[in-house]
Design a protein around this motif. Structure first.
Motif, short mmCIF file in Angstrom:
data_model
loop_
_atom_site.label_atom_id
_atom_site.label_comp_id
_atom_site.label_asym_id
_atom_site.label_seq_id
_atom_site.Cartn_x
_atom_site.Cartn_y
_atom_site.Cartn_z
N GLY A 1 -9.45 -36.98 5.79
CA GLY A 1 -10.71 -36.81 5.08
C GLY A 1 -11.84 -36.32 5.95
O GLY A 1 -12.87 -35.85 5.46
N ASP A 2 -11.66 -36.41 7.29
CA ASP A 2 -12.71 -35.97 8.21
C ASP A 2 -12.65 -34.47 8.48
O ASP A 2 -13.53 -33.92 9.13
N LEU B 1 -2.55 -23.74 4.85
CA LEU B 1 -1.25 -24.40 4.73
C LEU B 1 -0.77 -24.91 6.08
O LEU B 1 -0.23 -26.01 6.19
N LEU B 2 -0.99 -24.11 7.15
CA LEU B 2 -0.61 -24.54 8.49
C LEU B 2 -1.36 -25.80 8.90
O LEU B 2 -0.78 -26.73 9.46
N ASP B 3 -2.66 -25.86 8.58
CA ASP B 3 -3.45 -27.04 8.91
C ASP B 3 -3.02 -28.26 8.10
O ASP B 3 -2.99 -29.38 8.62
N LYS B 4 -2.69 -28.03 6.84
CA LYS B 4 -2.37 -29.16 5.95
C LYS B 4 -0.92 -29.64 6.07
O LYS B 4 -0.65 -30.84 6.03
N PRO C 1 -13.00 -28.06 19.22
CA PRO C 1 -11.71 -28.57 18.75
C PRO C 1 -11.28 -28.01 17.39
O PRO C 1 -10.51 -28.67 16.68
N GLU C 2 -11.75 -26.84 17.00
CA GLU C 2 -11.30 -26.26 15.74
C GLU C 2 -9.82 -25.92 15.81
O GLU C 2 -9.24 -25.75 16.89
N SER C 3 -9.19 -25.79 14.66
CA SER C 3 -7.76 -25.53 14.59
C SER C 3 -7.39 -24.22 15.28
O SER C 3 -8.02 -23.18 15.06
N GLU C 4 -6.34 -24.27 16.12
CA GLU C 4 -5.87 -23.06 16.79
C GLU C 4 -5.34 -22.04 15.79
O GLU C 4 -5.50 -20.83 15.98
N GLY C 5 -4.70 -22.52 14.72
CA GLY C 5 -4.18 -21.60 13.71
C GLY C 5 -5.28 -20.82 13.02
O GLY C 5 -5.12 -19.64 12.70
N LEU D 1 3.60 -27.33 11.35
CA LEU D 1 4.41 -26.25 11.90
C LEU D 1 5.75 -26.08 11.20
O LEU D 1 6.20 -24.96 10.98
N ARG D 2 6.42 -27.18 10.83
CA ARG D 2 7.77 -27.05 10.29
C ARG D 2 7.76 -26.36 8.92
O ARG D 2 8.57 -25.46 8.67
N VAL D 3 6.88 -26.78 8.04
CA VAL D 3 6.81 -26.14 6.71
C VAL D 3 6.48 -24.66 6.86
O VAL D 3 7.07 -23.79 6.20
N THR D 4 5.54 -24.36 7.76
CA THR D 4 5.17 -22.96 8.00
C THR D 4 6.36 -22.17 8.53
O THR D 4 6.61 -21.03 8.10
#
Length: 489
Positions: free
Chosen positions: A252-253, A103-106, A391-395, A109-112
């Motif tokens: 999509g990437d 969810l954080l990735d998609k 470069p993977e997601s920090e979250g 930050l604000r929604v989370t």
């Protein structure tokens, strides 16, 4: 929002806002027009607001454990049931971390942040209604809801730091984010023993407990309102070239599953996951069982047990900030992480040996030394993970670190609790020392692959070349042979 004196840049050719400075353009590395970077003053508001709601949630984690003997009497339950009021935070994290990091990735930050604060708000008000001796199940429900909020909070510091802060500030910003969590634990150690004295009258005790719950609910409500009004997803212009490039990745990437699999195949990162889990799991166990440790050797010292916990965390906050600043200046991730881990082991050994000497002031000193290194390790793990996995997601990387910490936290808390019941606190603490020794060895085997730093260095070199081409700066350049021949140079 204007920019401060450390602005990284603005759009090429565009004037900065009032009080800002003109921009610094950085090439994307693919021959296209350069990206722009800028630092906004609002980044400090965002990270401080995050720290505030992290504080509110972390306070709730430990507020029961530090007065466990009082709550055992009030709710008429055993110590293991009270321990679960802390361990529920660890258990909840494990199954929910993957959907939450997705969810954080998609959603960002604000929604989370909104979901975290909504759950934190709800949990505190459920607990207000549970201040009756026959409603232990309701206080457990409120704690479960608050523990869900924690899942949305723990993985955010490194993401927030990367999204809002410059390359030379991310470690400090991450430390500030973790600082709020540590401060909440500190308050959770300090306030409950003061607000809830060990009295025999059940009605009076219920009144004290209710006041404690009302205070935490009021704070959570105020912070929730601030988040709704103030918290922003991301700055209009990214703070670093790394962030500029990440914004260019088409939805999509990116595959969350592929990102998880990539991290699981990253051997240095997986060693860090294990070592981080061992260290932080020990901290969770010590925090949960601290009241029992102190009361065993110093009966009637509930308030001082809370103050010792406060000492551990306040010293750790200082350690976190110092380590964060040190990393920003030196970039010595592995060396610093290994040194702090080793000193955590030494601190634990000294604390173990001195706990039963009969002098509380000695316990305060040794607990402070332990906290400085053990709690100071938290942001180091986050930032080292980002370096190893860029470069993977920090979250996602933070989520895996925290998942490991929760698993080991549950194992260590239950195991150490049983060891303390059977053989005493000395044996229980030696049990943790053994695993800290294992974690130190694992940290030594981590190969330091600073991917984010390499990316920033390459981008800086590209920027220099691009800038020289754009300005026609010939200083240091070799002039064409025909110019030298004609003597025009």
């Amino acid at each position: 929002m204007g920019e401060d004196g450390k602005d990284n840049g603005a759009r090429p050719g565009a004037p900065g806002p009032a009080g800002g400075r003109s921009g610094r353009s950085i090439p994307n590395g693919d021959g296209r027009s350069p990206a722009a970077t800028r630092l906004y003053k609002k980044r400090w508001v965002i990270v401080c607001l995050f720290s505030a709601y992290s504080l509110s949630n972390a306070y709730q984690w430990i507020q029961y454990g530090i007065i466990s003997n009082i709550l055992m009497k009030f709710y008429d339950v055993d110590g293991f049931a009270i321990d679960w009021l802390s361990m529920i935070f660890m258990l909840t994290y494990i199954p929910f971390i993957f959907p939450v990091t997705w969810l954080l990735d998609k959603k960002g930050l604000r929604v989370t942040a909104l979901l975290a604060n909504a759950l934190n708000f709800a949990g505190t008000w459920i607990k207000v209604a549970s201040a009756k001796s026959d409603l232990f199940w309701l206080t457990m429900l409120g704690q479960f809801v608050s523990s869900l909020a924690q899942v949305f909070i723990l993985g955010m510091p490194s993401s927030l730091a990367s999204v809002w802060f410059g390359a030379d500030e991310v470690s400090t910003a991450c430390s500030i984010g973790v600082f709020g969590n540590q401060l909440g634990i500190a308050v959770g150690f300090l306030l409950p023993p003061i607000l809830v004295p060990n009295v025999d009258d059940v009605e009076e005790l219920a009144s004290h407990i209710r006041i404690m719950f009302y205070i935490s609910a009021g704070v959570a409500t105020f912070i929730f309102i601030l988040v709704i009004i103030v918290f922003q997803e991301k700055p209009e212009i990214p703070p670093t070239q790394a962030q500029a490039q990440s914004r260019n990745i088409a939805p999509g990437d990116y595959s969350y599953t592929a990102s998880i699999l990539s991290l699981l195949r990253n051997k240095p990162f997986m060693l860090l996951v294990l070592s981080y889990g061992l260290n932080v799991g020990c901290f969770y166990s010590i925090s949960t069982l601290l009241n029992r440790m102190i009361i065993e050797h110093y009966p009637g010292e509930e308030v001082n047990a809370g103050r010792i916990g406060l000492t551990i965390v306040v010293a750790g906050m200082a350690g976190s900030l110092i380590c964060g600043i040190w990393l920003d200046r030196t970039k010595t991730y592995k060396q610093t992480t290994l040194a702090v881990y080793l000193f955590s082991l030494i601190g634990m050994l000294v604390y173990t040996v001195t706990l039963n000497l009969g002098h509380l002031w000695v316990v305060f000193v040794t607990a402070g030394v332990l906290g400085f290194f053990m709690t100071g390790y938290l942001p180091l793990g986050f930032e080292f993970a980002v370096e190893l996995t860029y470069p993977e997601s920090e979250g996602t990387s933070s989520g895996l670190l925290n998942c490991s910490a929760q698993i080991f936290g549950i194992i260590f808390t239950i195991s150490q609790g049983k060891i303390i019941d059977k053989w005493g606190t000395f044996a229980g603490n030696i049990f943790l020392c053994i695993f800290l020794l294992i974690g130190t060895a694992l940290t030594g085997f981590i190969k330091s692959d600073l991917r984010r730093q390499k990316a920033n260095l390459l981008n800086a070199e590209a920027q220099t070349v691009n800038s020289e081409k754009a300005t026609g700066d010939l200083e240091g350049a070799v002039p064409p042979p025909e110019v030298l021949k004609e003597g025009k140079f």
